[in-house]
Write a protein that holds these residues in place. Structure first.
Motif, PDB file in Angstrom:
ATOM      1  N   ILE A   1       0.808  -1.129  -0.081  1.00  0.00           N
ATOM      2  CA  ILE A   1       0.085   0.029  -0.042  1.00  0.00           C
ATOM      3  C   ILE A   1       0.876   1.257   0.006  1.00  0.00           C
ATOM      4  O   ILE A   1       1.873   1.506   0.900  1.00  0.00           O
ATOM      5  CB  ILE A   1      -0.943   0.034   1.207  1.00  0.00           C
ATOM      6  CG1 ILE A   1      -1.923  -1.322   1.532  1.00  0.00           C
ATOM      7  CG2 ILE A   1      -1.658   1.303   1.195  1.00  0.00           C
ATOM      8  CD1 ILE A   1      -2.353  -1.314   2.468  1.00  0.00           C
ATOM      9  N   TYR A   2       0.766   2.215  -0.916  1.00  0.00           N
ATOM     10  CA  TYR A   2       1.549   3.347  -1.065  1.00  0.00           C
ATOM     11  C   TYR A   2       0.472   4.487  -0.843  1.00  0.00           C
ATOM     12  O   TYR A   2      -0.329   4.688  -1.578  1.00  0.00           O
ATOM     13  CB  TYR A   2       2.142   3.491  -2.337  1.00  0.00           C
ATOM     14  CG  TYR A   2       3.055   4.652  -2.458  1.00  0.00           C
ATOM     15  CD1 TYR A   2       4.195   4.651  -1.595  1.00  0.00           C
ATOM     16  CD2 TYR A   2       2.723   5.780  -3.219  1.00  0.00           C
ATOM     17  CE1 TYR A   2       4.972   5.773  -1.827  1.00  0.00           C
ATOM     18  CE2 TYR A   2       3.400   7.051  -3.192  1.00  0.00           C
ATOM     19  CZ  TYR A   2       4.771   6.863  -2.452  1.00  0.00           C
ATOM     20  OH  TYR A   2       5.342   8.055  -2.446  1.00  0.00           O
ATOM     21  N   VAL A   3       1.002   5.449  -0.086  1.00  0.00           N
ATOM     22  CA  VAL A   3       0.250   6.600   0.250  1.00  0.00           C
ATOM     23  C   VAL A   3       0.864   7.752  -0.206  1.00  0.00           C
ATOM     24  O   VAL A   3       2.096   8.049   0.503  1.00  0.00           O
ATOM     25  CB  VAL A   3      -0.186   6.817   1.722  1.00  0.00           C
ATOM     26  CG1 VAL A   3      -1.500   7.739   2.002  1.00  0.00           C
ATOM     27  CG2 VAL A   3      -0.704   5.446   2.346  1.00  0.00           C
ATOM     28  N   ALA A   4       0.296   8.819  -0.782  1.00  0.00           N
ATOM     29  CA  ALA A   4       0.862  10.071  -1.203  1.00  0.00           C
ATOM     30  C   ALA A   4       0.081  11.182  -0.965  1.00  0.00           C
ATOM     31  O   ALA A   4      -0.977  11.043  -0.516  1.00  0.00           O
ATOM     32  CB  ALA A   4       1.269  10.266  -2.742  1.00  0.00           C
ATOM     33  N   ARG A   5       0.776  12.431  -0.621  1.00  0.00           N
ATOM     34  CA  ARG A   5       0.069  13.776  -0.301  1.00  0.00           C
ATOM     35  C   ARG A   5       0.431  14.823  -0.995  1.00  0.00           C
ATOM     36  O   ARG A   5       1.846  14.713  -1.492  1.00  0.00           O
ATOM     37  CB  ARG A   5       0.125  13.781   1.404  1.00  0.00           C
ATOM     38  CG  ARG A   5      -0.514  15.071   1.850  1.00  0.00           C
ATOM     39  CD  ARG A   5      -0.162  15.002   3.394  1.00  0.00           C
ATOM     40  NE  ARG A   5      -0.980  15.837   4.246  1.00  0.00           N
ATOM     41  CZ  ARG A   5      -0.760  16.156   5.277  1.00  0.00           C
ATOM     42  NH1 ARG A   5       0.052  15.549   6.215  1.00  0.00           N
ATOM     43  NH2 ARG A   5      -1.852  17.043   5.935  1.00  0.00           N
ATOM     44  N   ASP A   6      -0.222  15.975  -1.290  1.00  0.00           N
ATOM     45  CA  ASP A   6       0.181  17.026  -1.964  1.00  0.00           C
ATOM     46  C   ASP A   6       1.726  17.611  -1.296  1.00  0.00           C
ATOM     47  O   ASP A   6       1.767  17.620  -0.089  1.00  0.00           O
ATOM     48  CB  ASP A   6      -0.650  18.098  -1.794  1.00  0.00           C
ATOM     49  CG  ASP A   6      -0.283  19.330  -2.570  1.00  0.00           C
ATOM     50  OD1 ASP A   6       0.526  20.207  -1.872  1.00  0.00           O
ATOM     51  OD2 ASP A   6      -0.837  19.782  -3.576  1.00  0.00           O
ATOM     52  N   ALA A   7       2.571  17.842  -2.004  1.00  0.00           N
ATOM     53  CA  ALA A   7       3.980  18.254  -1.613  1.00  0.00           C
ATOM     54  C   ALA A   7       3.965  19.381  -0.619  1.00  0.00           C
ATOM     55  O   ALA A   7       4.674  19.508   0.435  1.00  0.00           O
ATOM     56  CB  ALA A   7       4.844  18.682  -2.755  1.00  0.00           C
ATOM     57  N   ARG A   8       3.006  20.561  -0.965  1.00  0.00           N
ATOM     58  CA  ARG A   8       2.978  21.203   0.243  1.00  0.00           C
ATOM     59  C   ARG A   8       2.414  20.923   1.634  1.00  0.00           C
ATOM     60  O   ARG A   8       3.043  21.412   2.704  1.00  0.00           O
ATOM     61  CB  ARG A   8       1.999  22.575  -0.249  1.00  0.00           C
ATOM     62  CG  ARG A   8       2.350  23.262  -1.722  1.00  0.00           C
ATOM     63  CD  ARG A   8       1.539  23.954  -2.294  1.00  0.00           C
ATOM     64  NE  ARG A   8       0.804  22.757  -3.123  1.00  0.00           N
ATOM     65  CZ  ARG A   8       0.354  23.190  -4.481  1.00  0.00           C
ATOM     66  NH1 ARG A   8       0.695  24.121  -5.289  1.00  0.00           N
ATOM     67  NH2 ARG A   8      -0.225  22.220  -5.158  1.00  0.00           N
ATOM     68  N   ASP A   9       1.340  20.180   1.368  1.00  0.00           N
ATOM     69  CA  ASP A   9       1.054  19.659   2.872  1.00  0.00           C
ATOM     70  C   ASP A   9       2.099  18.729   3.334  1.00  0.00           C
ATOM     71  O   ASP A   9       2.306  18.806   4.795  1.00  0.00           O
ATOM     72  CB  ASP A   9      -0.276  18.841   2.403  1.00  0.00           C
ATOM     73  CG  ASP A   9      -1.466  19.693   2.244  1.00  0.00           C
ATOM     74  OD1 ASP A   9      -1.740  20.732   2.745  1.00  0.00           O
ATOM     75  OD2 ASP A   9      -2.104  19.254   1.124  1.00  0.00           O
ATOM     76  N   VAL A  10       2.994  17.905   2.531  1.00  0.00           N
ATOM     77  CA  VAL A  10       3.789  17.209   3.309  1.00  0.00           C
ATOM     78  C   VAL A  10       4.924  18.101   4.070  1.00  0.00           C
ATOM     79  O   VAL A  10       5.292  17.964   5.024  1.00  0.00           O
ATOM     80  CB  VAL A  10       4.639  16.482   2.277  1.00  0.00           C
ATOM     81  CG1 VAL A  10       5.881  15.732   2.599  1.00  0.00           C
ATOM     82  CG2 VAL A  10       3.680  15.071   1.890  1.00  0.00           C
ATOM     83  N   VAL A  11       5.453  19.230   3.126  1.00  0.00           N
ATOM     84  CA  VAL A  11       6.321  20.033   3.888  1.00  0.00           C
ATOM     85  C   VAL A  11       5.841  20.888   5.156  1.00  0.00           C
ATOM     86  O   VAL A  11       6.684  20.833   6.264  1.00  0.00           O
ATOM     87  CB  VAL A  11       6.568  21.121   2.878  1.00  0.00           C
ATOM     88  CG1 VAL A  11       7.636  22.190   3.465  1.00  0.00           C
ATOM     89  CG2 VAL A  11       7.528  20.406   1.640  1.00  0.00           C
ATOM     90  N   TRP A  12       4.671  21.172   5.213  1.00  0.00           N
ATOM     91  CA  TRP A  12       3.932  21.919   6.390  1.00  0.00           C
ATOM     92  C   TRP A  12       4.118  20.833   7.523  1.00  0.00           C
ATOM     93  O   TRP A  12       4.249  21.084   8.700  1.00  0.00           O
ATOM     94  CB  TRP A  12       2.620  22.542   6.034  1.00  0.00           C
ATOM     95  CG  TRP A  12       2.786  23.818   6.032  1.00  0.00           C
ATOM     96  CD1 TRP A  12       2.148  24.661   7.136  1.00  0.00           C
ATOM     97  CD2 TRP A  12       3.478  24.724   5.148  1.00  0.00           C
ATOM     98  NE1 TRP A  12       2.290  25.973   6.652  1.00  0.00           N
ATOM     99  CE2 TRP A  12       3.066  26.260   5.683  1.00  0.00           C
ATOM    100  CE3 TRP A  12       4.064  24.604   4.129  1.00  0.00           C
ATOM    101  CZ2 TRP A  12       3.436  27.236   4.869  1.00  0.00           C
ATOM    102  CZ3 TRP A  12       4.585  25.355   3.323  1.00  0.00           C
ATOM    103  CH2 TRP A  12       4.361  26.876   3.706  1.00  0.00           C
ATOM    104  N   SER A  13       3.633  19.729   7.383  1.00  0.00           N
ATOM    105  CA  SER A  13       3.500  18.506   8.273  1.00  0.00           C
ATOM    106  C   SER A  13       4.968  18.305   8.730  1.00  0.00           C
ATOM    107  O   SER A  13       5.201  18.080   9.830  1.00  0.00           O
ATOM    108  CB  SER A  13       2.691  17.463   7.792  1.00  0.00           C
ATOM    109  OG  SER A  13       2.555  16.522   8.932  1.00  0.00           O
ATOM    110  N   MET A  14       5.902  17.985   7.944  1.00  0.00           N
ATOM    111  CA  MET A  14       7.269  17.891   8.195  1.00  0.00           C
ATOM    112  C   MET A  14       7.810  19.013   9.007  1.00  0.00           C
ATOM    113  O   MET A  14       8.837  18.431   9.852  1.00  0.00           O
ATOM    114  CB  MET A  14       8.159  17.452   6.771  1.00  0.00           C
ATOM    115  CG  MET A  14       9.519  16.728   7.013  1.00  0.00           C
ATOM    116  SD  MET A  14       9.380  15.079   7.626  1.00  0.00           S
ATOM    117  CE  MET A  14      11.071  14.858   8.012  1.00  0.00           C
TER     118      MET A  14
END
Length: 273
Positions: free
Chosen positions: A81-94
């Motif tokens: 199972i692979y899960v992806a997310r918009d890069a902007r949301d990834v950066v903010w969460s990271m």
């Protein structure tokens, strides 16, 4: 029958682990997927401990990885199972994740035997600077060389038609958690009693995950505020109030340079072509 959940960091890993744990133990309010899902590459714990944890499990196993698809041993008798997310949301969460790592955890990580690359440090910048650094260099401040976000996403996206690989998007989890759960149950060949679906969905809520994560002692050592802070807001679009239109569009431009048009559109919207 093993299950591997793979993501680039902060793309919905823990949420998917929780959902899969609820499919394996339907409706059990005490199950916390992250705590029972071995992560073999995690250098803070000896790999022998991760292997022993997996070997000791008698239920259907589900493991976690942040590795690119090229680094994953592929087996016909496993499900991926692979899960992806918009890069902007990834950066903010990271950015939040990166800032709450404790000094103790950094010390352990940076002194891991055989460590490759520079030492990890706190970001030392605001989130907008963090965002531009990511888009300009492919890396995150304090993490060193390229983290290969774009190729990570593209590689799994390209493999989406392989029968034992299922690709999902963070937006799908937010918009229709039960629908994703039912789709995963079908993919994994798990039959779920209809009466249990409300409990499964409730046990995958943000507040419930905060509650069970707060009991996971390892997170108290790794993150300031422990599990309740590790499970943060779970929201998308926090960047909209801080970025100009030009800055927002910059991410789409970089994505179009790094990804196929279909993959870029899917990563931005969650809509599979």
């Amino acid at each position: 029958g093993d299950i591997l959940i793979d993501t680039w960091s902060k793309a919905g890993t823990t949420w998917t682990q929780q959902l899969v744990s609820q499919l394996i133990f339907p409706g059990d309010p005490d199950v916390y997927g992250m705590a029972m899902s071995p992560w073999p590459e995690f250098r803070m714990l000896p790999k022998e401990d991760a292997f022993a944890m997996a070997e000791a499990q008698t239920h259907r196993r589900f493991l976690k990885s942040h590795s690119c698809i090229e680094a994953i041993p592929f087996r016909d008798d496993m499900k991926y199972i692979y899960v992806a997310r918009d890069a902007r949301d990834v950066v903010w969460s990271m950015y939040h994740h990166h800032n709450i790592i404790t000094d103790q955890a950094l010390d352990i990580l940076n002194n891991s035997p055989g460590r490759v690359g520079q030492a990890i440090t706190k970001p030392g910048c605001d989130v907008v600077t963090y965002y531009h650094h990511f888009l300009d260099t492919g890396s995150l401040p304090g993490f060193g060389p390229e983290n290969e976000f774009w190729s990570h996403v593209q590689g799994w996206f390209d493999a989406r038609h392989v029968p034992n690989i299922k690709v999902i998007h963070y937006n799908n989890l937010k918009d229709d958690l039960e629908g994703v759960g039912r789709s995963l149950a079908d993919f994994l060949g798990i039959e779920v009693d209809e009466a249990l679906w409300p409990k499964i969905v409730a046990n995958c809520s943000l507040q419930h995950m905060k509650d069970v994560a707060s009991r996971f002692e390892l997170l108290d050592m790794v993150f300031d505020g422990g599990g309740a802070n590790f499970i943060n807001k779970g929201t998308n679009g926090r960047w909209k109030d801080l970025l100009s239109k030009e800055e927002i569009d910059k991410c789409d431009r970089v994505a179009s340079e790094q990804l196929s048009p279909e993959c870029a559109d899917w990563l931005r919207t969650g809509q599979m072509p």
